[in-house]
Design a protein around this motif. Structure first.
Motif, short mmCIF file in Angstrom:
data_model
loop_
_atom_site.label_atom_id
_atom_site.label_comp_id
_atom_site.label_asym_id
_atom_site.label_seq_id
_atom_site.Cartn_x
_atom_site.Cartn_y
_atom_site.Cartn_z
N TYR A 84 0.84 -1.21 0.00
CA TYR A 84 0.00 0.00 0.00
C TYR A 84 0.87 1.26 0.00
O TYR A 84 0.67 2.18 -0.80
CB TYR A 84 -0.92 -0.01 1.23
N GLN A 85 1.88 1.26 0.88
CA GLN A 85 2.75 2.44 0.97
C GLN A 85 3.52 2.67 -0.33
O GLN A 85 3.66 3.80 -0.79
CB GLN A 85 3.73 2.29 2.14
N ARG A 86 4.00 1.56 -0.92
CA ARG A 86 4.76 1.70 -2.17
C ARG A 86 3.86 2.23 -3.29
O ARG A 86 4.22 3.16 -4.01
CB ARG A 86 5.37 0.35 -2.58
N LEU A 87 2.67 1.63 -3.42
CA LEU A 87 1.76 2.07 -4.48
C LEU A 87 1.36 3.52 -4.29
O LEU A 87 1.25 4.29 -5.23
CB LEU A 87 0.51 1.17 -4.51
N ASN A 88 1.15 3.90 -3.03
CA ASN A 88 0.75 5.27 -2.72
C ASN A 88 1.86 6.24 -3.10
O ASN A 88 1.62 7.28 -3.72
CB ASN A 88 0.39 5.38 -1.24
N ARG A 89 3.09 5.86 -2.75
CA ARG A 89 4.25 6.71 -3.06
C ARG A 89 4.37 6.87 -4.58
O ARG A 89 4.51 7.97 -5.10
CB ARG A 89 5.49 6.02 -2.48
#
Lengths: 174, 94
Positions: free
Chosen positions: A20-25
């Motif tokens: 989630y964090q990677r996709l959001n970034r």
């Protein structure tokens, strides 16, 4: 979220958080937005991980994948239809990605019509490319089917510099 | 079809939901049907073994040529495609 791995899928909660964090970034760095409803989005991210485990690639959770990568390439997330759906409906098909207006609370992301062709369209660009009078160009032009990025070089880049899609998502455009 | 599952509830006619186990709009549709307390059947098509899948997809296509999910078939007559809460409520709260 649960502190233990999901019983059925074996997916660790931090795996979903990390993705989630990677996709959001990546989304924010490239002008896209994940759905601000975090619970909803984490559920989708977990489904992407399930499909990654099942097929070896993160097929769209809201579409029936065949399990054959070549047939499913257009629905590997982010799918070939995301940008058009963001323009027309402010959300992609599964609502992982949403428009600025949804992010600002001016619009609500809902369930939208499917635009994936029932039968895969023949690859017109490839067969037409040779007939085009632009074919005298010194280099072919490659198009990223995910974000539309164009580049003129012998081969498409390994990873799209705009949206990070893999090389296999490029088509010969001219 | 062997992959069909049943959820008990109030009889509002025969409801058959074509779904995917990973699909978020399918999950929302199931939750809505449960909240409405109606009796329904569903098939998670992604969990159907490959040798049976063609048959299930052919049936789905007869209701929804695009074969997208969720597709709710009401009384072998009417189809609601996508998570359309107002339409589902209108049909089932009659």
């Amino acid at each position: 979220m649960n502190s233990e791995a999901d019983e059925k899928t074996g997916i660790q909660p931090d795996e979903a958080d990390l993705l989630y964090q990677r996709l959001n970034r990546e989304a924010e760095a490239t002008g896209y937005h994940l759905n601000p409803d975090q619970e909803f989005t984490l559920e989708l991210v977990r489904s992407l991980l399930i499909n990654q485990q099942r097929f070896g690639y993160p097929a769209c959770p809201c579409r029936l994948a065949s399990g054959k990568k070549d047939d499913d390439l257009d629905i590997v997330c982010p799918c070939d239809y995301r940008d058009q759906d963001l323009n027309d409906y402010s959300t992609c098909y599964c609502s992982l990605y949403v428009s600025d207006q949804v992010l600002k609370g001016q619009k609500i992301a809902g369930s939208i019509p499917e635009r994936r062709p029932v039968r895969k369209e023949p690859k017109m660009q490839e067969s037409q490319a040779g007939q085009n009078n632009l074919s005298s160009l010194p280099l072919p032009v490659w198009r990223c089917k995910v974000c539309g990025y164009l580049c003129a070089r012998e081969n498409p880049p390994g990873v799209c510099p705009i949206c990070q899609a893999q090389q296999e998502r490029f088509e010969k455009f001219i | 079809m062997s992959a069909t599952k049943h959820v008990s509830g109030a009889d509002k006619g025969k409801l058959l939901l074509f779904a995917l186990s990973t699909c978020i709009w399918c999950k929302k549709t199931k939750k809505l049907l449960e909240a409405l307390g109606v009796d329904y059947y569903y098939i998670d098509v992604d969990l159907v073994p490959h040798d049976e899948r063609d048959e299930v997809v052919a049936e789905l296509k007869s209701w929804n040529p695009q074969s997208s999910f969720p597709t709710l078939v009401i009384n072998n007559q009417k189809t609601i495609i996508g998570f359309n809460e107002p339409q589902i409520r209108t049909e089932l709260e009659k």
